[in-house]
Design a protein around this motif. Sequence first.
Motif, mmCIF file in Angstrom:
data_model
loop_
_atom_site.group_PDB
_atom_site.id
_atom_site.type_symbol
_atom_site.label_atom_id
_atom_site.label_comp_id
_atom_site.label_asym_id
_atom_site.label_seq_id
_atom_site.Cartn_x
_atom_site.Cartn_y
_atom_site.Cartn_z
ATOM 1 N N ARG A 1 52.377 39.332 45.974
ATOM 2 C CA ARG A 1 51.353 38.040 45.527
ATOM 3 C C ARG A 1 50.418 38.488 44.289
ATOM 4 O O ARG A 1 50.381 39.755 44.136
ATOM 5 C CB ARG A 1 50.455 37.610 46.734
ATOM 6 C CG ARG A 1 51.253 36.943 47.657
ATOM 7 C CD ARG A 1 50.265 36.781 48.779
ATOM 8 N NE ARG A 1 50.747 35.760 49.862
ATOM 9 C CZ ARG A 1 51.646 36.437 50.817
ATOM 10 N NH1 ARG A 1 51.788 37.610 50.846
ATOM 11 N NH2 ARG A 1 52.175 35.426 51.724
ATOM 12 N N VAL B 1 46.610 38.083 43.420
ATOM 13 C CA VAL B 1 45.101 37.710 43.800
ATOM 14 C C VAL B 1 43.919 37.849 43.122
ATOM 15 O O VAL B 1 44.033 39.014 42.373
ATOM 16 C CB VAL B 1 45.068 38.014 45.435
ATOM 17 C CG1 VAL B 1 46.263 37.393 46.011
ATOM 18 C CG2 VAL B 1 45.245 39.683 45.413
ATOM 19 N N GLU C 1 41.682 35.208 46.777
ATOM 20 C CA GLU C 1 42.358 33.934 46.187
ATOM 21 C C GLU C 1 43.726 34.153 45.544
ATOM 22 O O GLU C 1 43.766 34.858 44.827
ATOM 23 C CB GLU C 1 41.169 33.387 45.185
ATOM 24 C CG GLU C 1 41.629 31.622 44.971
ATOM 25 C CD GLU C 1 40.701 31.179 43.953
ATOM 26 O OE1 GLU C 1 40.945 29.925 43.590
ATOM 27 O OE2 GLU C 1 39.627 31.890 43.556
ATOM 28 N N GLU C 2 44.506 33.363 45.982
ATOM 29 C CA GLU C 2 45.921 33.450 45.490
ATOM 30 C C GLU C 2 46.096 32.692 44.309
ATOM 31 O O GLU C 2 45.821 31.750 43.911
ATOM 32 C CB GLU C 2 46.882 32.963 46.571
ATOM 33 C CG GLU C 2 48.218 33.003 46.300
ATOM 34 C CD GLU C 2 49.265 32.481 47.275
ATOM 35 O OE1 GLU C 2 49.889 31.561 47.002
ATOM 36 O OE2 GLU C 2 49.467 33.204 48.282
ATOM 37 N N GLY D 1 51.943 33.003 44.590
ATOM 38 C CA GLY D 1 52.254 33.542 45.894
ATOM 39 C C GLY D 1 53.273 32.441 46.674
ATOM 40 O O GLY D 1 53.660 31.642 45.894
ATOM 41 N N ASP E 1 50.737 43.516 46.658
ATOM 42 C CA ASP E 1 50.081 42.706 46.130
ATOM 43 C C ASP E 1 49.071 43.302 44.842
ATOM 44 O O ASP E 1 48.563 44.492 45.101
ATOM 45 C CB ASP E 1 48.902 41.899 46.975
ATOM 46 C CG ASP E 1 49.549 41.109 47.924
ATOM 47 O OD1 ASP E 1 51.148 40.950 47.935
ATOM 48 O OD2 ASP E 1 49.236 40.377 48.981
#
Length: 296
Positions: free
Chosen positions: A195, A197, A202-203, A206, A255
């Motif tokens: 992901r 972020v 906060e994405e 993703g 991530d």
Amino acid sequence: MTRRLMTFVLLGTLMLLSPGRLFAAEGQGITEPFDNGWIDWSNGTVWADGIHAPKERGDRPTSPEEREHYVNRAVREAKGNLSTILRKLTIHAETTGGDVMGSNRDILAQVDLMFLSTPITGKRFLTDGSVEVSVSFPLRGAFSQLILPEEIRQIDPIKPLFPPRETKGVEPRTPYTGLIVDARGIDAKPGLAPRVVTKSGEEVYGPTIISREYAVQRGVVTYERTLTRAAQGLFADENPLVVTGIGTPALARTDIIISREDAARIRSDAAHTTFLSQCRVVIVLDGASPKEKTAP
């Protein structure tokens, strides 16, 4: 089409398109070494080796029947090593392929069936009578369909309701066609479903944004070693937006954290929902290639 039928259709297609073995060399791509094999994250392929050394034979030549037996034993070992690598494969954060397969017997059974069609991509007979074989396994396609998180669903890209407003005397900007995240120097690691972020979690990219169709066919992201290779990549296309990774979450090194400013740059582009949902994302990592090999 049922999920199981789709799995085997995709598997058959990938096996037909599977290229010969690509032996990694310094500077070629992001690879993750394991005992008796490695994951080529740039090409979305797992490679595994197996060897069978016969017992003492003296100077007696190997018969065709014995040679076939040795090859079969080496293939079984290679597939066993492949299975081990797939179980250690990082899906996201601390979740591995073994976690997913261990919690779902149906997925495990279907992966076992895929192993029946795993091609032998290299075979070498050594002077002592030993046999070494190599096998390859595509991460994209059927395997990804089974193993990717369920949160990644089939979605259609969101189209803007209104065309971008033109300003008099200002040349309209060409929309971005992909995203490159420069994540070098932050100790990030590759995974099947990373992901992007912000610091607050906060994405930006993703499962809620990705279309499963593209994730299965292309991979959630492509990994490269340099910005040059990333810019030339198929998924980034002609006009990618480049942002910088500033860290990784403590429990999810797959991530990438980016700044709020870079997140705003991504969201301000009218085409971002399209290229993100289509997985046109390349992550540039520091990466060491496994020892260089020569083809058998």
